[in-house]
Design an enzyme around this catalytic site. Structure first.
Site, PDB file in Angstrom:
ATOM      1  N   ASP A 224      38.583  36.292  39.291  1.00 32.75           N
ATOM      2  CA  ASP A 224      39.527  37.067  40.096  1.00 32.75           C
ATOM      3  C   ASP A 224      39.690  36.418  41.474  1.00 32.75           C
ATOM      4  O   ASP A 224      38.703  36.038  42.106  1.00 32.75           O
ATOM      5  CB  ASP A 224      38.974  38.498  40.251  1.00 32.75           C
ATOM      6  CG  ASP A 224      39.972  39.441  40.888  1.00 32.75           C
ATOM      7  OD1 ASP A 224      41.040  39.659  40.292  1.00 32.75           O
ATOM      8  OD2 ASP A 224      39.679  39.972  41.983  1.00 32.75           O
ATOM      9  N   GLU A 283      42.269  32.898  38.232  1.00 31.55           N
ATOM     10  CA  GLU A 283      43.410  33.699  38.653  1.00 31.55           C
ATOM     11  C   GLU A 283      43.698  33.221  40.070  1.00 31.55           C
ATOM     12  O   GLU A 283      43.084  33.672  41.025  1.00 31.55           O
ATOM     13  CB  GLU A 283      43.084  35.200  38.652  1.00 31.55           C
ATOM     14  CG  GLU A 283      44.312  36.051  38.892  1.00 31.55           C
ATOM     15  CD  GLU A 283      44.264  36.951  40.116  1.00 31.55           C
ATOM     16  OE1 GLU A 283      45.244  37.657  40.372  1.00 31.55           O
ATOM     17  OE2 GLU A 283      43.251  36.963  40.836  1.00 31.55           O
TER      18      GLU A 283
HETATM   19  C1  NOJ Z   1      43.737  40.519  40.856  1.00 32.77           C
HETATM   20  C2  NOJ Z   1      43.572  41.591  39.820  1.00 32.77           C
HETATM   21  O1  NOJ Z   1      44.244  41.199  38.659  1.00 32.77           O
HETATM   22  C3  NOJ Z   1      44.118  42.857  40.429  1.00 32.77           C
HETATM   23  O2  NOJ Z   1      44.218  43.879  39.477  1.00 32.77           O
HETATM   24  C4  NOJ Z   1      43.241  43.247  41.584  1.00 32.77           C
HETATM   25  O3  NOJ Z   1      43.805  44.366  42.234  1.00 32.77           O
HETATM   26  C5  NOJ Z   1      43.130  42.114  42.598  1.00 32.77           C
HETATM   27  N1  NOJ Z   1      42.900  40.846  41.979  1.00 32.77           N
HETATM   28  C6  NOJ Z   1      41.994  42.369  43.548  1.00 32.77           C
HETATM   29  O4  NOJ Z   1      40.771  42.244  42.902  1.00 32.77           O
END
Ligand code: NOJ
Length: 553
Positions: A224, A283
């Site tokens: 993440d 991500e």
């Molecule tokens: C990306 C995640 O996919 C999302 O759902 C989240 O709110 C943010 N990162 C913060 O962790």
């Protein structure tokens, strides 16, 4: 059709999920745990529910499952606010359930990827509680970004950074004696304080957390905010408002800093020290495909989500350009490209593509699925896209849980996809059966109401119906496994009329008509599968509007 070679990337032949490099062309299914299947009837999906429904995923023909965070969390941001990185939240089950799930998945031939959330913890994490109790400059505060405020009395935030969810990225603390104290940084909700990756303790802790889950048997991590852990030295002002949007591509002092790559390199060494092919998926929001490719250099992570493609409009020229840029960028570092149409942060693609007509949206979504599954590399599917689920756009405000909704604008109407309060609309629990209290999601209700029309979109209703979206996905995934020309490998473009994309892979052609009218083409080969019925006339085929077809040649 004459062949016009524009892209040809030399990569290795298709692999089975047992072989090293399984991830290079894997189809990875995202399970949003809270909304997939509920085993205990509390209305919230859980790990046992996921385990019971794994045969659906094995039958669908995917290679791996990515589970969104199920760790101990106050759920201020759907579990992306972790209070204990080694514990399962009772809402979702127990560590034993996680263990069972991984084992069952492996028995079914499915790999399991779990989320890791290293950019921030929950404000209920013991470290943050300790930090709040510590004095300014104390060791416990060094794990986060605490700073004195600006202004005569420290009443202004330390810099002008904004939270991705809206409002300032800083919250002021209160000292034990009740007076206002330092501020702490949170790029997301205030309940998600950013960890300071200059701290050796933070780095060591995450190495240990990764080992914990690898020892339990997981096959990899979706990382993440993989672009956010390192902030520019001195935390400089940006000088303007309207900064980061969810899945953005802006150049900012808190995203895509070069320093993050060293962390990913060290994680790659850790992953490689385990048997089997364990992977890291970034991500990462990067300004360009080239910057994104840096995350997947040979000594870094294995994959990065291709958000440039996700954000591409329904337009043949734009799509072809993004495909070329993505393949060229990842190809330059020897990594596979990923193809993503939806996830739990964006409006579902049948609705994004609808342009006011849900039928058109679904037609395009079905076509997009065939296009992406024909492209070289790995594909991510978001739960429910195999059912053609649209975004739910009429959820009552009192049921919403997305922190972006509450922080962006009180009425949630600022119009920014994913920021307008509609992240809940892509998280509505799956319909498994035609009838029943929550359409088979579980024995009880569901935490967000499912539209009545979802009865006809349920797994039960679509199974065995050759025209259904579910059977289209099943057919496409089965063919993708069978045909050696699909998955990893080379592709080239064929000449095609404006608005049409035709791509060639060994023994295979894919034709996509993005136009609102049918198009006539010379028959490219033997039809394998199409997202809408094809009709033939003396050597030509009519490709319906907004549709895609696969051909054996
Ligand atoms: C990306 C995640 O996919 C999302 O759902 C989240 O709110 C943010 N990162 C913060 O962790």
């Amino acid at each position: 059709m004459t062949q016009e070679l524009t892209t040809s990337l030399a990569t290795e032949p298709a692999r089975s999920s047992e072989s090293p490099g399984w991830w290079r062309d894997a189809v990875i299914y995202q399970v949003y745990v809270r909304s997939f299947a509920d085993s205990d009837g509390d209305g919230i999906g859980d790990l046992r529910g996921v385990r019971e429904r794994l045969p659906h995923l094995a039958g669908l023909g995917v290679d791996a499952v990515w589970l969104t965070p199920f760790y101990a969390s106050p759920q201020a941001d759907g579990g992306y606010d972790v209070a204990d990185y080694r514990a399962v939240d009772p809402l979702f089950g127990s560590l034993g359930d996680a263990d069972d799930l991984v084992r069952t998945a492996h028995e079914l031939g499915l790999k399991v990827i779990v989320d890791v959330v290293p950019n921030h913890s929950s404000d209920q994490h013991p470290w943050f509680r300790e930090a709040l109790a510590d004095r300014p400059g104390g060791a416990a505060r060094a794990r986060y970004h605490f700073r004195p405020g600006r202004g005569a009395h420290g009443e202004l935030p330390p810099n002008d950074w904004e939270s991705v969810f809206g409002g300032p990225a800083w919250t002021r603390t209160t000292d034990p004696d009740g007076t206002p104290g330092e501020w702490y940084l949170h790029l997301f909700a205030p309940q998600q304080p950013d960890l300071d990756w200059d701290s050796a303790e933070v780095r060591a802790e995450f190495d240990s957390v990764l080992r914990f889950w690898l020892d339990l048997g997981v096959d990899g991590f979706r990382i993440d905010v993989a672009h956010g852990m390192v902030k520019a030295a001195g935390l400089p002002d940006i000088g303007h408002t309207e900064q980061a949007k969810l899945i953005g591509s802006q150049v900012l002092p808190f995203f895509d800093q070069d320093g993050v790559h060293e962390i990913h390199r060290s994680w790659r060494r850790l992953l490689d020290s385990y048997p089997g092919d364990r992977i890291g998926v970034a991500e990462a929001w990067a300004p360009t495909a080239e910057r994104l490719a840096l995350y997947v250099r040979p000594d870094e992570l294995h994959q990065a989500f291709n958000f440039q493609f996700l954000k591409c409009p329904w337009d043949a020229v734009a799509m072809r350009q993004v495909i070329d840029e993505s393949l060229a960028a990842t190809g330059s570092v020897g990594a596979p490209t990923t193809w993503v149409l939806s996830n739990h942060d964006v409006v579902r693609h049948p609705t994004r593509y609808a342009d006011g007509s849900p039928e058109r949206g679904l037609a395009r979504a079905r076509a997009a699925a065939l296009l992406t599954l024909a492209l070289p590399g790995s594909s991510y599917l978001y739960q429910g896209e195999e059912l053609g689920l649209p975004e739910v756009t009429d959820l009552p405000d009192e049921l919403r849980q997305d922190p972006a909704f509450f922080r962006t604008s009180p009425d949630g109407q600022d119009g920014q996809g994913g920021q307008d309060g509609f992240r809940d609309g892509c998280r509505v629990p799956l319909p498994w059966t035609r009838s029943g209290k929550s359409h088979g999601f579980g024995p009880g209700g569901s935490w967000l109401p499912q539209p009545d029309t979802w009865s006809g979109l349920s797994v039960e209703a679509q199974t065995g119906d050759p025209d259904s979206t579910l059977e289209l996905y099943r057919g496409a995934l089965a063919l993708r496994r069978e045909l050696p020309g699909l998955g990893d490998g080379a592709m080239s473009w064929l000449q095609a009329p404006a608005g049409v994309l035709a791509l060639s892979r060994p023994g295979f052609v894919c034709t996509l008509n993005t136009l609102g009218e049918e198009i006539e083409l010379p028959v490219p080969g033997r039809a394998l599968l199409s997202s809408a019925p094809l009709t033939y006339e003396a050597g030509t085929v009519c490709i319906p509007p907004d549709s895609c077809a696969w051909w054996a040649i």
